[in-house]
Design an enzyme around this catalytic site. Structure first.
Site, PDB file in Angstrom:
ATOM      1  N   PHE A 127       0.762  -1.167  -0.381  1.00  0.00           N
ATOM      2  CA  PHE A 127      -0.045   0.325   0.154  1.00  0.00           C
ATOM      3  C   PHE A 127       1.214   1.145   0.000  1.00  0.00           C
ATOM      4  CE2 PHE A 127      -3.359   2.946   2.004  1.00  0.00           C
ATOM      5  CZ  PHE A 127      -4.544   2.948   1.576  1.00  0.00           C
ATOM      6  N   ASP A 206       1.559  -6.192   7.366  1.00  0.00           N
ATOM      7  CA  ASP A 206       0.991  -4.811   7.317  1.00  0.00           C
ATOM      8  C   ASP A 206      -1.106  -5.928   7.157  1.00  0.00           C
ATOM      9  OD1 ASP A 206      -1.984  -2.978   6.871  1.00  0.00           O
ATOM     10  OD2 ASP A 206      -0.180  -2.098   6.518  1.00  0.00           O
ATOM     11  N   TYR A 231     -11.541   0.338   9.841  1.00  0.00           N
ATOM     12  CA  TYR A 231     -12.967   0.866   8.946  1.00  0.00           C
ATOM     13  C   TYR A 231     -12.923  -0.272   7.831  1.00  0.00           C
ATOM     14  CZ  TYR A 231      -9.306   3.768   6.525  1.00  0.00           C
ATOM     15  OH  TYR A 231      -8.122   3.660   6.034  1.00  0.00           O
ATOM     16  N   LYS A 232     -11.831  -1.277   7.213  1.00  0.00           N
ATOM     17  CA  LYS A 232     -12.483  -2.294   6.736  1.00  0.00           C
ATOM     18  C   LYS A 232     -13.607  -3.451   6.646  1.00  0.00           C
ATOM     19  CE  LYS A 232      -8.461  -0.703   4.311  1.00  0.00           C
ATOM     20  NZ  LYS A 232      -6.862   0.006   4.191  1.00  0.00           N
ATOM     21  N   ARG A 385     -12.028  -3.568  -7.980  1.00  0.00           N
ATOM     22  CA  ARG A 385     -12.651  -4.646  -6.947  1.00  0.00           C
ATOM     23  C   ARG A 385     -13.105  -5.488  -6.584  1.00  0.00           C
ATOM     24  NH1 ARG A 385      -8.848  -2.252  -2.179  1.00  0.00           N
ATOM     25  NH2 ARG A 385      -9.901  -0.726  -1.798  1.00  0.00           N
TER      26      ARG A 385
HETATM   27  C1  LIG Z   1      -6.428   0.945   4.183  1.00  0.00           C
HETATM   28  C2  LIG Z   1      -4.941   0.655   4.390  1.00  0.00           C
HETATM   29  C3  LIG Z   1      -3.997   1.563   5.022  1.00  0.00           C
HETATM   30  C4  LIG Z   1      -4.552   2.792   5.458  1.00  0.00           C
HETATM   31  O1  LIG Z   1      -3.683   3.173   6.568  1.00  0.00           O
HETATM   32  P1  LIG Z   1      -5.030   4.592   6.919  1.00  0.00           P
HETATM   33  O2  LIG Z   1      -3.596   5.436   7.837  1.00  0.00           O
HETATM   34  O3  LIG Z   1      -5.676   4.046   7.951  1.00  0.00           O
HETATM   35  O4  LIG Z   1      -5.646   5.606   6.717  1.00  0.00           O
HETATM   36  C5  LIG Z   1      -2.679   0.782   5.617  1.00  0.00           C
HETATM   37  N1  LIG Z   1      -1.904   0.495   4.874  1.00  0.00           N
HETATM   38  C6  LIG Z   1      -2.881  -0.598   4.343  1.00  0.00           C
HETATM   39  C7  LIG Z   1      -1.864  -2.136   3.591  1.00  0.00           C
HETATM   40  C8  LIG Z   1      -4.332  -0.365   3.910  1.00  0.00           C
HETATM   41  O5  LIG Z   1      -5.083  -1.528   3.148  1.00  0.00           O
END
Ligand SMILES: *Cc1c(COP(=O)(O)O)cnc(C)c1O
Length: 425
Positions: A127, A206, A231-232, A385
């Site tokens: 990410f 992560d 939040y996912k 997706r």
């Molecule tokens: C969604 C996601 C994030 C989100 O990071 P925030 O700091 O909460 O915005 C980070 N890393 C990965 C791999 C994600 O999928």
């Protein structure tokens, strides 16, 4: 073939042991199919009630007294529930801050702990925010520090050999997404953890696209560190607090880069000298976001009741069903699979590519097109997706989505839309 009919989907739904969990979620509209739970989970009905209560009773009436009647230890209560979902002990998990900030704290701690090692290893499917955090750290720590990325050959997965190739004695930290955000490729956590640790490096997982989607066993894999988003698939609501995990035996050895009063040994002694709290609490910094923290709890209860093994079983069945339908109805129309074929290497979303992906996405979302409104998301350059959240997605949702994706292409319904991108895709 009977699998290719809608009535097959209905039969699957009737036999589904998790079918009643859909009723735990707020219904966004009759014909709406939500396949974006991997980006923002749906709203549990219990969360609405909970928030109403927290606002009216705890904040409105209780005011500051509520700190002693539930607020002060709420992050521990929520952390313990997350711990059950990720194979950790309750005192190995802390909730608060964003994933990005928690990643920074733990990656910093790993560099600080092993100052003779100066390389962070990740991969080019990670990410972007994670890679930005590492780039920032490398810049802050000095010219002899380096971020090294393993590369994907097919833009879907990373071969463990490619990871092994970028390992060396100066690697302090290996940090990867357990499930990759675009393709849903899933690493073998145990194998990669071993690879890193045999090299004397720490591993930081992560879990953002994995937690709530696949069973996770951090302790079983002997993982050092982890962070994740709520939040996912955890349905915590927009901007919900993230979590971090530090294995028990490492907690006293590691240091957070942010000394804050909630990570202090005794915040309400108001001592002028920082002294780290024992255990995981030292990784807190400031006051936890109580409203968001409270909003997260009801969804965790739903996930724990459903059980990660049952959720995973349904997710795999639904993913296979989606791919099976896509092979028949979509691949002949220019769609291709952009996720691993094998379920062992896949999380709970399916990516599909199409040259007109962006315009197809807009047509799927637009009620004016006719048929079901389908909400997936789009990821550059050409990925659609489809997030499968077994708690609220049915087999019929999947059939209807494929049908809609098919008719949008065969009837060229995407043509009226523009290819220029909106702010949030
Ligand atoms: C969604 C996601 C994030 C989100 O990071 P925030 O700091 O909460 O915005 C980070 N890393 C990965 C791999 C994600 O999928």
């Amino acid at each position: 073939m009977k699998e290719l009919t809608r009535s097959y989907a209905i039969v699957q739904d009737d036999a589904d042991p998790l079918k009643h969990f859909k009723n735990h979620f707020y219904k966004p509209g009759e014909d709406l199919i939500y396949l974006d739970g991997n980006s923002l989970g749906m709203l549990p009905c219990a969360t609405r009630e909970r928030l109403q209560n927290v606002v009216d009773e705890e904040w409105g009436r209780g005011l500051i007294r509520s700190w002693n009647t539930g607020w002060y230890n709420r992050s521990d209560v929520v952390a313990a529930k997350i711990a059950c979902l990720i194979g950790a002990k309750p005192h190995e998990v802390m909730v608060g801050d964003s994933t990005s900030v928690n990643l920074y704290k733990l990656a910093y701690a790993a560099l600080f702990y092993q100052k003779e090692r100066k390389v962070i290893v990740s991969d080019n499917l990670n990410f972007p925010s994670d890679l930005y955090i590492f780039q920032g750290l490398v810049r802050q720590w000095g010219a002899d520090y380096q971020l090294r990325l393993a590369s994907s050959v097919d833009a879907i997965g990373i071969d463990t050999n490619a990871l092994a190739k970028v390992m060396s004695e100066d690697v302090a930290l290996v940090s990867l997404s357990h499930v990759v955000f675009k393709s849903a490729f899933m690493y073998d956590m145990e194998q990669v953890t071993r690879l890193a640790q045999e090299n004397g490096s720490m591993i930081l997982w992560d879990l953002s696209h994995a937690v709530g989607a696949v069973p996770i066993d951090l302790n079983g894999a002997h993982a050092d560190l982890a962070v994740g988003c709520t939040y996912k698939y955890l349905n915590g609501g927009p901007g919900a607090p993230a979590f971090l995990y530090v294995r028990e035996d490492l907690q006293e050895k590691l240091e957070t880069p942010i000394y804050g009063w909630f990570g202090q040994n005794n915040p309400f002694a108001f001592s002028l000298e920082y002294e780290p709290a024992p255990g995981i609490a030292r990784f807190l910094a400031g006051t936890p976001p109580l409203l968001s923290l409270s909003a997260l709890e009801p969804s965790l209860d739903i996930l724990l009741e459903a059980g990660m093994n049952r959720i995973r079983k349904k997710s795999v069945e639904q993913s296979k069903y989606l791919i099976r339908l896509a092979e028949h109805f979509l691949f002949p129309l220019g769609y291709t699979l952009a996720s691993p074929c094998s379920e062992e290497q896949r999380g709970s979303h399916i990516s599909m590519r199409h040259p007109e992906a962006y315009r197809i996405c807009q047509a799927l979302i637009d009620p004016g097109v006719g048929g079901n409104v389908v909400i997936p998301d789009f990821r550059e350059p050409d990925n659609i997706r489809l997030g499968i959240a077994p708690l609220y997605n049915s087999f019929a949702d999947i059939f209807d989505t494929v049908w809609q994706m098919k008719s949008i292409v065969t009837e060229k319904k995407y043509l009226p839309y523009s290819s220029s991108r909106k702010g949030v895709t």
